[in-house]
Scaffold this motif. Structure first.
Motif, PDB file in Angstrom:
ATOM      1  N   ALA A 128      79.323  14.683 -30.526  1.00 20.55           N
ATOM      2  CA  ALA A 128      78.315  14.721 -31.515  1.00 20.55           C
ATOM      3  C   ALA A 128      78.491  16.259 -32.001  1.00 20.55           C
ATOM      4  O   ALA A 128      78.644  17.333 -31.684  1.00 20.55           O
ATOM      5  CB  ALA A 128      76.834  14.577 -30.842  1.00 20.55           C
ATOM      6  N   GLY A 129      77.805  16.390 -33.166  1.00 11.01           N
ATOM      7  CA  GLY A 129      77.768  17.663 -34.074  1.00 11.01           C
ATOM      8  C   GLY A 129      76.511  18.382 -33.958  1.00 11.01           C
ATOM      9  O   GLY A 129      75.786  17.728 -33.471  1.00 11.01           O
ATOM     10  N   VAL A 130      76.447  19.429 -34.191  1.00 11.72           N
ATOM     11  CA  VAL A 130      75.208  20.337 -34.057  1.00 11.72           C
ATOM     12  C   VAL A 130      74.208  19.707 -35.144  1.00 11.72           C
ATOM     13  O   VAL A 130      73.144  19.593 -34.763  1.00 11.72           O
ATOM     14  CB  VAL A 130      75.426  21.723 -34.418  1.00 11.72           C
ATOM     15  CG1 VAL A 130      74.366  22.609 -34.307  1.00 11.72           C
ATOM     16  CG2 VAL A 130      76.394  22.393 -33.252  1.00 11.72           C
ATOM     17  N   ALA A 131      74.733  19.316 -36.279  1.00  8.73           N
ATOM     18  CA  ALA A 131      73.950  18.839 -37.336  1.00  8.73           C
ATOM     19  C   ALA A 131      74.357  17.324 -37.543  1.00  8.73           C
ATOM     20  O   ALA A 131      74.882  17.238 -38.826  1.00  8.73           O
ATOM     21  CB  ALA A 131      73.516  19.713 -38.428  1.00  8.73           C
ATOM     22  N   PRO A 132      74.303  16.382 -36.746  1.00 16.10           N
ATOM     23  CA  PRO A 132      74.983  15.239 -36.907  1.00 16.10           C
ATOM     24  C   PRO A 132      74.355  14.369 -38.114  1.00 16.10           C
ATOM     25  O   PRO A 132      74.834  13.359 -38.586  1.00 16.10           O
ATOM     26  CB  PRO A 132      74.592  14.444 -35.828  1.00 16.10           C
ATOM     27  CG  PRO A 132      73.213  14.727 -35.257  1.00 16.10           C
ATOM     28  CD  PRO A 132      73.436  16.488 -35.533  1.00 16.10           C
ATOM     29  N   GLY A 133      73.007  14.784 -38.831  1.00 14.53           N
ATOM     30  CA  GLY A 133      72.691  14.210 -39.916  1.00 14.53           C
ATOM     31  C   GLY A 133      73.009  14.558 -41.338  1.00 14.53           C
ATOM     32  O   GLY A 133      72.931  13.860 -42.334  1.00 14.53           O
ATOM     33  N   VAL A 134      73.647  15.710 -41.453  1.00 18.94           N
ATOM     34  CA  VAL A 134      73.871  16.457 -42.736  1.00 18.94           C
ATOM     35  C   VAL A 134      75.317  16.013 -43.044  1.00 18.94           C
ATOM     36  O   VAL A 134      76.077  15.199 -42.403  1.00 18.94           O
ATOM     37  CB  VAL A 134      74.156  18.188 -42.408  1.00 18.94           C
ATOM     38  CG1 VAL A 134      72.608  18.579 -42.075  1.00 18.94           C
ATOM     39  CG2 VAL A 134      75.160  18.528 -41.673  1.00 18.94           C
ATOM     40  N   ARG A 135      75.948  16.337 -44.265  1.00 22.57           N
ATOM     41  CA  ARG A 135      77.094  15.636 -44.668  1.00 22.57           C
ATOM     42  C   ARG A 135      78.100  16.985 -44.774  1.00 22.57           C
ATOM     43  O   ARG A 135      77.580  17.977 -44.711  1.00 22.57           O
ATOM     44  CB  ARG A 135      76.997  15.455 -46.316  1.00 22.57           C
ATOM     45  CG  ARG A 135      76.010  14.098 -46.523  1.00 22.57           C
ATOM     46  CD  ARG A 135      75.911  13.638 -47.895  1.00 22.57           C
ATOM     47  NE  ARG A 135      77.120  13.209 -48.426  1.00 22.57           N
ATOM     48  CZ  ARG A 135      77.662  11.945 -48.352  1.00 22.57           C
ATOM     49  NH1 ARG A 135      76.725  11.213 -47.429  1.00 22.57           N
ATOM     50  NH2 ARG A 135      78.598  11.566 -48.828  1.00 22.57           N
ATOM     51  N   VAL A 136      79.634  16.864 -44.774  1.00 22.39           N
ATOM     52  CA  VAL A 136      80.499  17.765 -44.485  1.00 22.39           C
ATOM     53  C   VAL A 136      81.470  17.349 -45.549  1.00 22.39           C
ATOM     54  O   VAL A 136      81.991  16.155 -45.814  1.00 22.39           O
ATOM     55  CB  VAL A 136      81.075  17.594 -42.966  1.00 22.39           C
ATOM     56  CG1 VAL A 136      81.761  16.633 -42.776  1.00 22.39           C
ATOM     57  CG2 VAL A 136      81.753  19.039 -42.974  1.00 22.39           C
ATOM     58  N   ALA A 137      81.947  18.330 -46.390  1.00 23.78           N
ATOM     59  CA  ALA A 137      83.035  18.128 -47.144  1.00 23.78           C
ATOM     60  C   ALA A 137      84.368  19.034 -46.769  1.00 23.78           C
ATOM     61  O   ALA A 137      84.074  20.108 -46.016  1.00 23.78           O
ATOM     62  CB  ALA A 137      82.568  18.817 -48.791  1.00 23.78           C
ATOM     63  N   SER A 138      85.409  18.937 -47.299  1.00 30.19           N
ATOM     64  CA  SER A 138      86.497  19.454 -47.087  1.00 30.19           C
ATOM     65  C   SER A 138      87.185  20.143 -48.160  1.00 30.19           C
ATOM     66  O   SER A 138      87.451  19.293 -49.134  1.00 30.19           O
ATOM     67  CB  SER A 138      87.761  18.648 -46.523  1.00 30.19           C
ATOM     68  OG  SER A 138      88.892  19.056 -46.326  1.00 30.19           O
ATOM     69  N   ILE A 139      87.126  21.676 -48.414  1.00 30.27           N
ATOM     70  CA  ILE A 139      88.093  22.287 -49.197  1.00 30.27           C
ATOM     71  C   ILE A 139      89.321  22.759 -48.699  1.00 30.27           C
ATOM     72  O   ILE A 139      89.126  23.913 -48.035  1.00 30.27           O
ATOM     73  CB  ILE A 139      87.028  23.491 -49.859  1.00 30.27           C
ATOM     74  CG1 ILE A 139      85.876  22.518 -50.362  1.00 30.27           C
ATOM     75  CG2 ILE A 139      87.809  23.996 -51.216  1.00 30.27           C
ATOM     76  CD1 ILE A 139      84.871  23.512 -50.755  1.00 30.27           C
ATOM     77  N   THR A 140      90.413  22.456 -48.928  1.00 30.08           N
ATOM     78  CA  THR A 140      91.551  22.781 -48.249  1.00 30.08           C
ATOM     79  C   THR A 140      92.388  23.907 -48.897  1.00 30.08           C
ATOM     80  O   THR A 140      92.384  23.986 -50.201  1.00 30.08           O
ATOM     81  CB  THR A 140      92.833  21.516 -48.251  1.00 30.08           C
ATOM     82  OG1 THR A 140      92.107  20.542 -47.727  1.00 30.08           O
ATOM     83  CG2 THR A 140      94.109  22.015 -47.358  1.00 30.08           C
ATOM     84  N   VAL A 141      92.292  25.010 -48.273  1.00 29.13           N
ATOM     85  CA  VAL A 141      93.211  26.256 -48.716  1.00 29.13           C
ATOM     86  C   VAL A 141      94.449  26.654 -47.916  1.00 29.13           C
ATOM     87  O   VAL A 141      95.143  27.694 -48.355  1.00 29.13           O
ATOM     88  CB  VAL A 141      92.230  27.396 -48.514  1.00 29.13           C
ATOM     89  CG1 VAL A 141      90.882  27.159 -49.679  1.00 29.13           C
ATOM     90  CG2 VAL A 141      91.474  27.670 -47.205  1.00 29.13           C
ATOM     91  N   ALA A 142      94.808  26.095 -46.818  1.00 28.31           N
ATOM     92  CA  ALA A 142      95.879  26.491 -45.749  1.00 28.31           C
ATOM     93  C   ALA A 142      97.073  26.097 -46.548  1.00 28.31           C
ATOM     94  O   ALA A 142      97.283  24.947 -46.915  1.00 28.31           O
ATOM     95  CB  ALA A 142      95.790  26.054 -44.626  1.00 28.31           C
ATOM     96  N   GLN A 143      98.077  26.802 -46.556  1.00 26.55           N
ATOM     97  CA  GLN A 143      99.425  26.481 -46.819  1.00 26.55           C
ATOM     98  C   GLN A 143      99.796  25.176 -46.092  1.00 26.55           C
ATOM     99  O   GLN A 143      99.557  25.162 -45.155  1.00 26.55           O
ATOM    100  CB  GLN A 143     100.421  27.618 -46.684  1.00 26.55           C
ATOM    101  CG  GLN A 143     100.182  28.981 -47.713  1.00 26.55           C
ATOM    102  CD  GLN A 143     100.500  28.493 -49.112  1.00 26.55           C
ATOM    103  OE1 GLN A 143     101.434  28.020 -49.634  1.00 26.55           O
ATOM    104  NE2 GLN A 143      99.306  28.497 -49.939  1.00 26.55           N
ATOM    105  N   PRO A 144     100.726  24.390 -46.689  1.00 27.18           N
ATOM    106  CA  PRO A 144     100.773  22.919 -45.981  1.00 27.18           C
ATOM    107  C   PRO A 144     102.322  23.228 -45.089  1.00 27.18           C
ATOM    108  O   PRO A 144     102.273  22.282 -44.477  1.00 27.18           O
ATOM    109  CB  PRO A 144     101.244  22.153 -47.255  1.00 27.18           C
ATOM    110  CG  PRO A 144     101.833  23.081 -48.379  1.00 27.18           C
ATOM    111  CD  PRO A 144     100.899  24.208 -48.079  1.00 27.18           C
ATOM    112  N   ASP A 145     102.719  24.278 -45.165  1.00 24.03           N
ATOM    113  CA  ASP A 145     104.016  24.723 -44.213  1.00 24.03           C
ATOM    114  C   ASP A 145     103.369  25.179 -42.612  1.00 24.03           C
ATOM    115  O   ASP A 145     102.281  24.908 -42.670  1.00 24.03           O
ATOM    116  CB  ASP A 145     104.809  25.511 -44.499  1.00 24.03           C
ATOM    117  CG  ASP A 145     104.428  26.899 -45.073  1.00 24.03           C
ATOM    118  OD1 ASP A 145     103.271  27.129 -44.513  1.00 24.03           O
ATOM    119  OD2 ASP A 145     105.128  27.715 -45.626  1.00 24.03           O
ATOM    120  N   SER A 146     104.355  25.533 -41.902  1.00 25.85           N
ATOM    121  CA  SER A 146     103.951  25.732 -40.645  1.00 25.85           C
ATOM    122  C   SER A 146     103.086  27.211 -40.427  1.00 25.85           C
ATOM    123  O   SER A 146     102.421  27.107 -39.575  1.00 25.85           O
ATOM    124  CB  SER A 146     105.151  25.716 -39.581  1.00 25.85           C
ATOM    125  OG  SER A 146     105.865  26.884 -40.129  1.00 25.85           O
TER     126      SER A 146
END
Length: 508
Positions: free
Chosen positions: A241-259
């Motif tokens: 369970a999350g701390v706020a299981p009723g809110v929404r979450v979005a993903s904004i990817t910023v990490a380089q795709p390599d190792s």
């Protein structure tokens, strides 16, 4: 190397804000004249690097600077007119110096010290994954009304999140944007609360909203999925369970795709602007902006990085977004007179240096208005790795600590959450503390929908529980050596800021 807050050094903090404001206040409004353009031959003399060029938001000035970028061998990746930031690639070895002399340019500099290169994926190493057998055994020990793996989530109980969920799990009109390595939105604990319309890939410095672009490139990019689960894993009879299981979450990817999984400034600028423009109420930032652990204002490249990222996060605040960030895992006193940084730059060859954290900033956590979060273990004590600092840390939250052992089935002092490919695993770090605070902020925003970022930060501090500085000398790893010194009193101190956040108080 992996530089997220989980694996490395992994309201306003007045002294830091004042020093940062003073430092940025010396940025020139314009240069006296535009230099002659470098030749095409010179523009191709060096390795390809990425740059940020910061100017005013006047359209004529931006248009003029864009022309100067092209004339001096630069290729524009993205222009953020509303904050006056231009992301550029150039092979001209003198590009940054030349652009700093262009009329209308306030700061400009390289965002990395290693050349741009094609991305590849390699094995980054194993996280502490919960096996199917361990998960099945744990599920048998869950209490009625708990999620199958919740018995191992001591962190929820530490801040009253299990009880808070029965009162108010949070509103679906509130979204937390996870600025990170990507989120596996197909995970059964994340899918019910995922917001694809508010997700994107910002790695290049320009938002890519192609469906699925926000996902991690492979299972080794697990950090963002773990963070997302801590915030908003659904109470759906599956997993955790999350701390706020009723809110929404979005993903904004910023990490380089390599190792390396590095977080470069242009990617983070893109992320803050995208979040602000797409109605994200809260962002979680469990990282520091590469390649510098601390960005010093007397260096023109590092100064430009601070300027660009600060413009973007302040823009997000003005649009109503609260930014929450981890304090770091170096056990550094961020209010000290001097610190040793032996890891920068992390994209080439590090050169040890001594820095003043009042003039050299960990970005974004030390930027004005950002909520800075330290980490605690199950005993409520500062985690052995967590950075700290009076007047810098705003609040604290569970981030895990392998030396503080919980009375749980696994007796694992780390934080259990979601991983890509429908898995679960344990991690520790201020990376794990920050999403707990972001989730409590989301609960507060659900209860107080009109609250501004500044008001939300004040509410976070008001409902926090402060254990005060420890009575005995702090020895986090139990080796008999004093590891840190807590400064301050019961209400505000360097280890916990205003205290450990409390989800139950947030919904009451």
């Amino acid at each position: 190397m992996f530089h997220l807050r989980s694996r490395r050094r992994l309201g306003l903090a007045v002294p830091v804000v004042l020093s940062l404001t003073a430092s940025l206040g010396f940025l020139p409004s314009a240069a006296s004249a535009a230099p002659a353009a470098d030749s095409a031959a010179r523009a191709a003399d060096g390795p390809a690097l990425a740059y940020v060029v910061n100017t005013t938001t006047d359209h004529r000035t931006i248009a003029s600077v864009r022309k100067a970028v092209a004339a001096n061998g630069g290729s524009i990746v993205a222009t953020y007119d509303r904050i006056g930031v231009i992301v550029v690639h150039s092979s001209n070895p003198g590009f940054g110096r030349t652009m700093r002399a262009v009329r209308g340019v306030q700061s400009a500099g390289a965002t990395r010290t290693a050349p741009l290169s094609a991305a590849g994926t390699t094995d980054e190493g194993a996280v502490q994954v919960l096996s199917k057998a361990e998960a099945a055994s744990l599920a048998q020990r869950s209490a009625p009304g708990q999620e199958p793996l919740e018995a191992d989530q001591w962190d929820l109980r530490a801040i009253g999140a299990d009880k808070a969920a029965r009162i108010d799990p949070g509103s679906r009109s509130v979204t937390v944007g996870v600025i990170d390595t990507g989120v596996d939105d197909t995970h059964p604990d994340i899918a019910p609360n995922f917001s694809a319309a508010q997700s994107a890939n910002c790695v290049s410095g320009k938002a890519d909203t192609t469906y699925g672009a926000w996902r991690p490139v492979d299972a080794d990019h697990y950090h963002g999925t773990h963070v997302a689960g801590e915030i908003a894993a659904a109470r759906n009879g599956t997993g955790v369970a999350g701390v706020a299981p009723g809110v929404r979450v979005a993903s904004i990817t910023v990490a380089q795709p390599d190792s390396t999984q590095l977080f470069y400034p242009e990617s983070v600028v893109c992320a803050f602007v995208f979040a602000a423009d797409h109605g994200v109420e809260i962002t979680n930032n469990s990282y520091y902006v590469d390649p510098w652990l601390y960005n010093c204002m007397d260096d023109p490249d590092q100064r430009a990085i601070v300027d660009a990222v600060n413009r973007a996060q302040l823009y997000a605040q003005r649009k109503g977004t609260l930014n929450v960030a981890s304090a770091g895992n170096s056990n550094d006193d961020l209010d000290a007179r001097a610190l040793v940084d032996d890891s920068s730059p992390d994209d080439s060859t590090p050169v040890p240096r001594t820095v003043d954290p009042h003039r050299c900033f960990d970005v974004p956590t030390q930027l004005p208005g950002v909520v800075t979060v330290s980490a605690t273990g199950v005993k409520g004590a500062k985690s052995y790795y967590s950075s700290y600092g009076k007047g810098v840390v705003d609040v604290a939250a569970p981030g895990g600590d392998r030396y503080q052992i919980p009375d749980t089935p696994s007796q694992n002092g780390r934080i259990l959450s979601t991983l890509p490919n429908n898995q679960y695993g344990f991690l520790q770090g201020t990376s794990m503390a920050s999403p707990h605070v972001a989730a409590v902020a989301a609960l507060l925003k659900s209860t107080h929908p009109r609250a501004t970022p500044a008001r939300l930060q004040a509410l976070l501090k008001a409902q926090a529980d402060n254990p005060g500085c420890p009575a005995d000398p702090y020895d986090g790893d139990g080796d008999g050596v004093v590891d840190a010194t807590c400064v301050g009193g019961k209400h505000v101190n360097g280890f916990y800021g205003s205290g450990i956040v409390n989800a139950l108080r947030a919904v009451r």
